[in-house]
Design an enzyme around this catalytic site. Structure first.
Site, short mmCIF file in Angstrom:
data_model
loop_
_atom_site.label_atom_id
_atom_site.label_comp_id
_atom_site.label_asym_id
_atom_site.label_seq_id
_atom_site.Cartn_x
_atom_site.Cartn_y
_atom_site.Cartn_z
N HIS A 267 0.84 -1.21 0.00
CA HIS A 267 0.00 0.00 0.00
C HIS A 267 0.87 1.26 0.00
CE1 HIS A 267 -3.34 2.68 1.37
NE2 HIS A 267 -2.32 3.30 1.97
N GLU A 268 1.86 1.29 0.88
CA GLU A 268 2.73 2.48 0.97
C GLU A 268 3.54 2.67 -0.30
OE1 GLU A 268 2.31 4.62 3.21
OE2 GLU A 268 0.98 3.39 4.43
N HIS B 199 1.90 4.61 -3.20
CA HIS B 199 1.95 6.08 -3.21
C HIS B 199 3.15 6.57 -4.01
CE1 HIS B 199 -1.39 6.48 -0.55
NE2 HIS B 199 -0.80 5.87 0.46
N GLU C 45 -5.69 7.10 -1.49
CA GLU C 45 -5.60 5.95 -0.59
C GLU C 45 -6.38 4.75 -1.14
OE1 GLU C 45 -3.67 5.71 1.91
OE2 GLU C 45 -3.02 7.79 2.06
#
Length: 437
Positions: free
Chosen positions: A278-279, A282, A358
């Site tokens: 997930h990170e 970004h 997100e």
């Protein structure tokens, strides 16, 4: 007139506070829509009765403190202006030094100190609340040390900004806002580059991840995502909080992948890999740079509006606010007041964009890991650790939530899981008869 402004400001803050108390404690509905009851997004399926009760209690008070904190700054800046304190700070600065920069430093110190003292009770209540619900395990000495570090870092950054800002207002009364914005572009990028290696270590110790096997798997994922990282960093947060977090920070050669040790202690490997995917999303999707560009565009509009609002306020209430002109250092509380109001007013828009990013990151992570069970259990653990509401009130979501709600995030993972099972079943049904799957 000055007394009336001060009186109305206090009354307005009291009415505002009572409204949000009523809204959060008596009006807002945080119950789950019936179609989600019994699903894995339903907190009753993964939290016990005590945890459900604590989540509702903690969230209501925490959200109330959030809505009270920013308008408290507005009230303080208004009272500083109408009471003549800003003029007094200026007078003390001019009496203490002859050099303009030193005068600015002294004025800003008194203003920052007054604001720090004014907001301290609410900050302490917030800290005490987190302690009482075991979200924070930080000692008072450690907490107050961080508050003082915050004070001096913010003071140092503000001293640079304020010195340049008032130099610009003296040079150009009409276009200072444009020149200020142009200078803010390299300054913002420089601070983003500096933060991971200079500012963040003032608060915590960062060191390479001890679990080398896990680090190798994370770096392998980072390589797939073309993230230039040679190490995954671990940060010692367990001595301060029970909450979980991980992030990718910095720009260029200062990019860092960071895991809180609480995350390492409480989640299993599959859950950690989902969080890291997930990170990394970004970084892959350039969310950091999009965010910087969005911030700079908003700041351009904000500085222009601030300039117009400053001129209007000085024309109409200059005598009452004890301000004669824009380039008077005593006008700084008015600038901070206007900027704070604009930031609060624009937060719903920035939060919408953040929630969209997100959501993209969640989608990227699940496509990389293809493990919806790990994703769902991760969100459940995040809910438990932070005592977060799965379905927060509408105004809380609009003004506070930079991430989708846990209801939305878990439901999205359940939808992904259903689609994957459907594809698998369809593939099996299309195999020739007699062929083993």
């Amino acid at each position: 007139m000055a007394r009336k402004i001060g009186f109305y400001a206090v009354v307005a803050y009291a009415v505002y506070g009572m409204f949000f108390y009523w809204y959060l404690f008596y009006f807002a509905d945080t119950s789950l829509p019936f179609e989600y009851e019994g699903s894995r997004a339903d907190p009753a399926t993964f939290l016990n009765g005590r945890e459900l009760m604590l989540t509702e209690e903690y969230s209501k008070v925490r959200n109330l403190l959030f809505f009270l904190s920013t308008p408290l700054e507005w009230l303080l800046y208004t009272l500083i202006l109408v009471s003549g304190l800003s003029k007094a700070f200026k007078r003390w600065a001019e009496q203490s030094a002859k050099i303009k920069f030193v005068q600015t430093a002294i004025y800003l110190f008194w203003l920052s100190l007054f604001a720090f003292i004014g907001t301290f009770p609410l900050n302490f209540i917030s800290y005490s609340l987190s302690k009482s619900y075991h979200i924070s395990v930080q000692t008072f000495n450690s907490w107050i040390k961080e508050e003082l570090i915050d004070f001096w870092i913010n003071y140092g950054i503000m001293l640079i900004i304020v010195t340049v800002l008032y130099w610009l207002t003296n040079k150009s009364r009409k276009r200072w806002w444009l020149y200020a914005w142009l200078l803010s572009v390299p300054f913002t990028l420089f601070m983003m580059f500096l933060r991971p290696v200079v500012i963040d270590p003032l608060y915590n110790d960062f060191y390479p991840l001890k679990n080398k096997e896990l680090e190798a798997k994370i770096l392998s994922m980072a390589e797939q995502a073309n993230i230039p990282s040679e190490h995954v960093f671990e940060v010692n947060m367990a001595q301060k909080t029970t909450a979980l977090n991980a992030y990718v920070t910095g720009i260029g050669s200062n990019s860092r992948i960071v895991l809180w040790d609480t995350t390492l202690n409480l989640l299993n490997e599959k859950q950690i890999l989902f969080i890291m995917a997930h990170e990394m999303a970004h970084y892959v999707k350039k969310h950091l740079y999009i965010g910087i560009a969005g911030y700079l565009l908003l700041s351009l509009a904000g500085l222009y509006i601030t300039s117009k609002a400053m001129n209007m306020a000085i024309r109409r209430w200059g005598n009452d606010l004890k301000i004669s002109q824009v380039n008077d250092i005593a006008s700084l509380p008015l600038i901070l007041l206007i900027v704070s109001i604009l930031m609060f007013a624009s937060s719903p828009l920035s939060n919408v964009l953040s929630r969209y990013q997100e959501k993209q990151a969640d989608q990227y992570a699940i496509e990389m890991t293809r493990d919806p069970a790990a994703a769902i259990s991760t969100f459940q653990e995040l809910t438990r650790a932070g005592l977060s509401q799965v379905n927060p009130p509408l105004l809380v979501k609009i003004f506070r939530y930079e991430h989708p709600t846990m209801l939305e995030r878990i439901s999205a993972m359940e939808d992904y899981e259903i689609k994957q099972k459907s594809k698998t079943n369809m593939g099996l049904s299309q195999k020739p008869k007699g062929q083993t799957p």
